[in-house]
Design an enzyme around this catalytic site. Sequence first.
Site, short mmCIF file in Angstrom:
data_model
loop_
_atom_site.label_atom_id
_atom_site.label_comp_id
_atom_site.label_asym_id
_atom_site.label_seq_id
_atom_site.Cartn_x
_atom_site.Cartn_y
_atom_site.Cartn_z
N TYR A 140 0.82 -1.21 0.00
CA TYR A 140 0.00 0.00 0.00
C TYR A 140 0.86 1.26 0.00
O TYR A 140 0.44 2.30 -0.48
CB TYR A 140 -0.91 0.04 1.24
CG TYR A 140 -2.25 -0.64 1.06
CD1 TYR A 140 -2.34 -1.95 0.62
CD2 TYR A 140 -3.43 0.05 1.35
CE1 TYR A 140 -3.58 -2.57 0.48
CE2 TYR A 140 -4.67 -0.56 1.21
CZ TYR A 140 -4.74 -1.87 0.78
OH TYR A 140 -5.96 -2.46 0.64
N ASP A 223 -2.92 -18.17 -0.21
CA ASP A 223 -3.93 -18.88 -1.01
C ASP A 223 -4.58 -19.99 -0.19
O ASP A 223 -5.80 -20.17 -0.18
CB ASP A 223 -3.33 -19.40 -2.33
CG ASP A 223 -2.03 -20.17 -2.16
OD1 ASP A 223 -1.45 -20.15 -1.05
OD2 ASP A 223 -1.59 -20.80 -3.14
N ASP A 247 -6.29 -7.03 4.01
CA ASP A 247 -7.45 -6.37 3.40
C ASP A 247 -8.38 -7.42 2.81
O ASP A 247 -9.59 -7.42 3.04
CB ASP A 247 -6.96 -5.41 2.30
CG ASP A 247 -8.11 -4.70 1.61
OD1 ASP A 247 -9.01 -4.21 2.31
OD2 ASP A 247 -8.11 -4.63 0.36
C1 IPM Z 1 -10.40 -1.26 4.11
C2 IPM Z 1 -10.69 -0.63 2.77
C3 IPM Z 1 -9.56 0.34 2.46
C4 IPM Z 1 -8.28 -0.46 2.38
C5 IPM Z 1 -9.78 1.18 1.18
C6 IPM Z 1 -11.08 1.92 1.19
C7 IPM Z 1 -8.64 2.13 0.96
O1 IPM Z 1 -10.85 -1.59 1.81
O2 IPM Z 1 -10.32 -0.52 5.12
O3 IPM Z 1 -10.31 -2.48 4.17
O4 IPM Z 1 -7.97 -1.04 1.32
O5 IPM Z 1 -7.56 -0.51 3.37
MG MG Z 2 -10.91 -3.58 2.57
#
Ligand code: IPM
Ligand code: MG
Length: 356
Positions: A140, A223, A247
């Site tokens: 990220y 996976d 995520d």
């Molecule tokens: C989460 C969301 C966020 C992320 C997005 C909205 C940036 O999916 O909080 O899980 O990817 O972290």
């Molecule tokens: Mg998310």
Amino acid sequence: MKICVIPGDGIGTEIVEQALRVLEAVGDRFGRKFDTVEARIGGIAIDTDGVPLPEETVEKCKASDAVLLGAVGGPKWDTIDPAIRPEKGLLGIRKALGLFANVRPATLFPQLAHSCYLRPDIVAGGLDVMVVRELTGGIYFGEPREDGESNGERYGFNTMVYYEHEIRRIARVAFEAARKRSGRVCSVDKANVLDVSRVWREIVIDEHQSGYSDVELTHLYVDNAAMQLVRDPSQFDVIVTGNLFGDILSDEAAAITGSIGMLPSASLGEGNPGLYEPIHGSAPDIAGQDKANPLATILSISMMLRHSFDMTEEADCIDRAVAATLEQGFRTGDIMQGGARLVGCRAMGQAVLDNI
Ligand code: IPM
Ligand code: MG
């Protein structure tokens, strides 16, 4: 206690409003006073301030004891310059507050067993998973990153990188959490392919040996973890993993519980206020229609009271009120079943409030 409230976009405003009503009721009942200050993030901030995370919002958060966030994003801003997408606001505030640990508990309320996507025999063992997701590193945020063109061809790349200190501190959060639960941590990576994951695994093992050998540690490739989660979810206690895998797996865990509309989360760091938010998004398709499920946000308030303010009784009170509300048959559309009472966002908030 001072709480910075950031409703954001879409259903954010509606769900946060209900959560704040519940917070006030709990305050009244237990003689606590909560002061709130409002701030902007995401699309609404782009519209009014030209950026998804105004400096003023960061300052207001830093001056508070905790942050409550609704949701960000919507189709209106989908075609905007990627550098200022609403999501950048969310990533930005996580980074600015150093909230490296995202704790996402996924539990199946027995009253909602019918909403669960898995066969009854598969969830017979229950579901009580806590995903501990690293939140301020990994792919990220990794540099370099690029969106470009070369020889007439478009290309894009990101960098998945983890430094030892980032892995150690998130591993510690997971081990500490496991000690208060069933004492088991499963670290999820892709160490059979990725260098970053080999380092991740090595450091998690080292951190485990250097002070947490009372906790059981296992490892899964991502996976396989995704598959195991739907094959036999009751095998998991705490899952610790990087930003991207976390995520994905936390949405998967949420779906198993029946609705993503039920899951709260806490993002914690060191020395800064914790940030509490539902794990779902801004649901633009139902925004402004009084249809959203406010329970994930209400449960996020409970996590806030528990983790940031050490108010166990108050948090328990909210958790019990939510369970009682489900028991009484109140359901928003996402968790509706035959014979139950379909209610909107506001009526659901009211029902929880009545149970406080
Ligand atoms: C989460 C969301 C966020 C992320 C997005 C909205 C940036 O999916 O909080 O899980 O990817 O972290
Ligand atoms: Mg998310």
